[in-house]
Design a protein around this motif. Sequence first.
Motif, short mmCIF file in Angstrom:
data_model
loop_
_atom_site.label_atom_id
_atom_site.label_comp_id
_atom_site.label_asym_id
_atom_site.label_seq_id
_atom_site.Cartn_x
_atom_site.Cartn_y
_atom_site.Cartn_z
N ASP A 142 -41.39 -4.64 36.79
CA ASP A 142 -40.68 -3.66 37.60
C ASP A 142 -41.54 -2.44 37.91
OD1 ASP A 142 -37.99 -2.88 38.74
OD2 ASP A 142 -38.34 -1.17 37.41
N ARG A 143 -42.27 -1.96 36.93
CA ARG A 143 -43.08 -0.76 37.15
C ARG A 143 -44.22 -1.03 38.13
NH1 ARG A 143 -47.42 -0.06 33.30
NH2 ARG A 143 -46.82 2.11 32.96
N GLN A 144 -44.81 -2.22 38.09
CA GLN A 144 -45.88 -2.54 39.03
C GLN A 144 -45.32 -2.80 40.43
OE1 GLN A 144 -49.01 -2.13 38.48
NE2 GLN A 144 -48.65 -1.59 36.33
N ARG A 145 -44.11 -3.32 40.49
CA ARG A 145 -43.45 -3.47 41.80
C ARG A 145 -43.21 -2.09 42.41
NH1 ARG A 145 -38.59 -6.48 40.73
NH2 ARG A 145 -39.76 -8.42 41.07
N ASN A 146 -42.81 -1.13 41.59
CA ASN A 146 -42.63 0.24 42.08
C ASN A 146 -43.94 0.80 42.63
OD1 ASN A 146 -39.91 0.37 41.46
ND2 ASN A 146 -40.24 1.31 39.44
N ARG A 147 -45.03 0.55 41.92
CA ARG A 147 -46.34 1.05 42.37
C ARG A 147 -46.71 0.46 43.71
NH1 ARG A 147 -51.16 -1.20 42.45
NH2 ARG A 147 -50.50 -2.96 41.16
N ILE A 148 -46.51 -0.84 43.86
CA ILE A 148 -46.86 -1.51 45.11
C ILE A 148 -45.98 -1.02 46.25
CG2 ILE A 148 -46.85 -3.75 46.27
CD1 ILE A 148 -47.65 -4.96 43.52
N GLN A 149 -44.68 -0.88 45.99
CA GLN A 149 -43.77 -0.39 47.04
C GLN A 149 -44.10 1.05 47.42
OE1 GLN A 149 -39.89 -1.07 45.29
NE2 GLN A 149 -39.73 -3.13 46.17
N ALA A 150 -44.50 1.87 46.44
CA ALA A 150 -44.87 3.24 46.75
C ALA A 150 -46.11 3.28 47.65
CB ALA A 150 -45.13 4.01 45.45
N ALA A 151 -47.09 2.43 47.35
CA ALA A 151 -48.30 2.38 48.17
C ALA A 151 -47.97 1.92 49.59
CB ALA A 151 -49.33 1.46 47.53
N ASN B 246 -34.00 4.69 40.89
CA ASN B 246 -32.91 3.79 40.50
C ASN B 246 -33.40 2.51 39.83
OD1 ASN B 246 -30.85 5.48 41.50
ND2 ASN B 246 -31.11 4.66 43.58
N SER B 247 -34.69 2.36 39.67
CA SER B 247 -35.24 1.15 39.07
C SER B 247 -35.09 1.16 37.55
CB SER B 247 -36.72 0.98 39.44
OG SER B 247 -37.48 2.02 38.85
N ALA B 248 -35.19 -0.03 36.96
CA ALA B 248 -35.05 -0.16 35.51
C ALA B 248 -36.15 0.58 34.77
CB ALA B 248 -35.06 -1.64 35.13
N GLU C 275 -32.16 -8.55 31.87
CA GLU C 275 -32.82 -7.37 32.39
C GLU C 275 -34.20 -7.78 32.91
OE1 GLU C 275 -31.60 -4.40 32.76
OE2 GLU C 275 -29.68 -4.86 31.78
N VAL C 276 -34.58 -7.19 34.06
CA VAL C 276 -35.88 -7.49 34.62
C VAL C 276 -36.97 -6.96 33.69
CG1 VAL C 276 -36.02 -5.34 35.93
CG2 VAL C 276 -37.26 -7.36 36.74
N SER C 277 -38.09 -7.63 33.65
CA SER C 277 -39.22 -7.19 32.85
C SER C 277 -39.67 -5.80 33.30
CB SER C 277 -40.38 -8.18 33.01
OG SER C 277 -41.58 -7.63 32.54
N ILE C 278 -39.78 -4.87 32.34
CA ILE C 278 -40.22 -3.52 32.66
C ILE C 278 -41.63 -3.53 33.23
CG2 ILE C 278 -40.77 -1.26 31.69
CD1 ILE C 278 -37.80 -1.77 31.96
N GLU C 279 -42.49 -4.38 32.67
CA GLU C 279 -43.88 -4.46 33.16
C GLU C 279 -43.92 -4.87 34.63
OE1 GLU C 279 -42.85 -5.74 30.36
OE2 GLU C 279 -43.98 -4.68 28.81
#
Length: 692
Positions: free
Chosen positions: A546-555, A586-588, A540-544
């Motif tokens: 993954d969540r920061q990747r979501n933030r960057i993609q959202a920006a 859909n992210s982890a 499983e991908v690291s939650i830490e």
Amino acid sequence: MGGDHWRKIKLALGLNLCLTGNNSDYHSLPPSDAALLSQSTEFSSYAPPSDPKSFNRSSSKKIFCSICLTSMKPGNGQAIFTAECSHTFHFQCIASNVKYGNKICPVCRARWNDIPLQGPSKGSSLRSRSINRPIDDAVITFNHRMPPRSNSIRNLQVAEPVTYDDDEPLEYKADSSGRIVPTVYHDRRKTIIQTFTEFSTLPRSSQVNTFSVLLNLKAPSSHSWQHNNGSQFLNMAQRSRAPVDLVTVLDTSGSMAGTKLALLKRAMGFVIQNLGLNDRLAIISFSSTARRIFPLRRMSESGKQQALQAVNSLVASGGTNIAEGLRKGSKIMEERREKNPIASIILLSDGQDTYTVNNSMTSNSPNYELLLPISVRTGESLGFKIPVHTFGFGADHDPAAMHMISEISGGTFSFVETEAVIQDAFAQCIGGLLSVVVKDLHVKVDCIHPAVHISSMKVGSYPKSVSSDQRLGNIDVGNLYADEEKDFLISINIPREASDNETCLLKVRCVYSDPVTGEPVNAEDGEVRILRTDIHVKQEVSIEVDRQRNRIQAAEAMTQASATAESGDMAGAVAILENIRRIISNSASAKSHDRLCISLDAELKEMQERMTSRNIYEATGRAYILSGLSSHSWQRATARGDSSDLSSLVQSYQTPSMFEMVSRSQAASLSSSSSQRPLLPVWSFGSKSRTG
């Protein structure tokens, strides 16, 4: 009260005329409108008597001086001045107000022909009187000095000096080695560095071209917000933090007249109250031209009194010359003889620059960089970086200009959509500025394994560089507030591993200075490693990560949607935001109910609603999105939309010190009981996963 009489009152207010009426009329006004006419509205609640006819202007419970906000009961040892418009003030308060060149009534804005006399009269003596107020008032207790009297009227507006080197000297002590340092009680805990790899293990035979490593930095805590239950702890907190030089550049153009200016004065009163003894404040007002109405002074008791008097002298008129206001604000910073460790400029405007930008346009796109002096532009001057935190007030300001000014200087852009929350917006900003615990932070990333290279660094708006051989990366973070966190996503390659059980990837370290003592500090996390195995195991991908990747993609999606909306394709902009919402859901991390993902989704949904039409986008959508981009690019809290509500999901990057200051602002505000907002624990966007 009849409709005709009410219309006359509104007309009189709109024409800046003084209106007098019977007392029953005044108390028949709705609370919101009566507050505009009250002499004590800025810092006291509106509470009409049960019987309007019983209202007595001489009652100490009903009549207050609108400048010092205390009772004007006759016979208490203070002279009372009654203006030609019939409004009354303490003589010494209004005389100080006139001293700064203001001849307009602070209540009804009528222009006076007769003003309080200035100068000594026979037998007069200077007296100092302490004014007592409740602790939770929006303005701190001041000592008011009785002004001298004169037999002639003089214009006491002082001409500005050519050079702004008249700043009040700092009052620091020298230690045994001769260094100049403040008196402090200081905690030397270091900035914490944590690293997270996208996956914890990889097969030895695997070669990965793009592998993410997350760097998380967390600043030390501050005494200021760990102990805030008594004045003893507050005094200690003010001595244990780095003092600030703050210049406020305030729009006083004609569009600020009325409620806006009154709320701005109240917000500035709150700022003045919460600055410490070693902090210094200067005030620039601008309209068609700019004027320094208060030099850089320490916020001692007398300094706060003088600053408040200068703020109360503000009058709205003229156009909007943002460039001239910023020029004088930066001039104060450049020419000051002494410097506090922390410096910042706050700019507030409700309009669009009608002088510099519009007059210099050579194409359809204005050059907003012309608004900002070169001396405060990041990267364009050696060792001189003063962040400008901008506040766009209302629906008529220029969000593109305010955002550009903040981005170039390293500050943040806040969208103050509702007039009533301007004080909360200021409070959040100074809550950070008054809690700086790390200065001039530089992060260095070194590749350890000879085959590992840095392909990219996602750091938002922070200056960065990667060496030509892609083996060394640098990030210029600047200052950190207490408990503030920064997350940077580094992309590297992973080579095959012949026999070793692990691969050494990176070494991360940071260098900064202690803002209180000036001493250099080094911190490092050790080596970033990844385990290597002989078998392929699904991970499983690291939650830490993954969540920061979501933030960057959202920006990134916000940036793309903003550009699409500017081209006129509102449906396309909404679709871009809808797509990133689907990806995040859909992210982890979203499936684990991560609160950052919940907040991002709420923010993106709000942006979609503000892009449903061109009119809505131009009214509030553009400012809301640009303020959100400013927040994410610097990973620092900004005020926008409902984000001033402490119960809102959109609470990005708010630190405990910011939360505490906003709470203090709301406790001191004049909000009615129906509009009080609940105080909820602040959510951090740090790397530690938080699930509901």
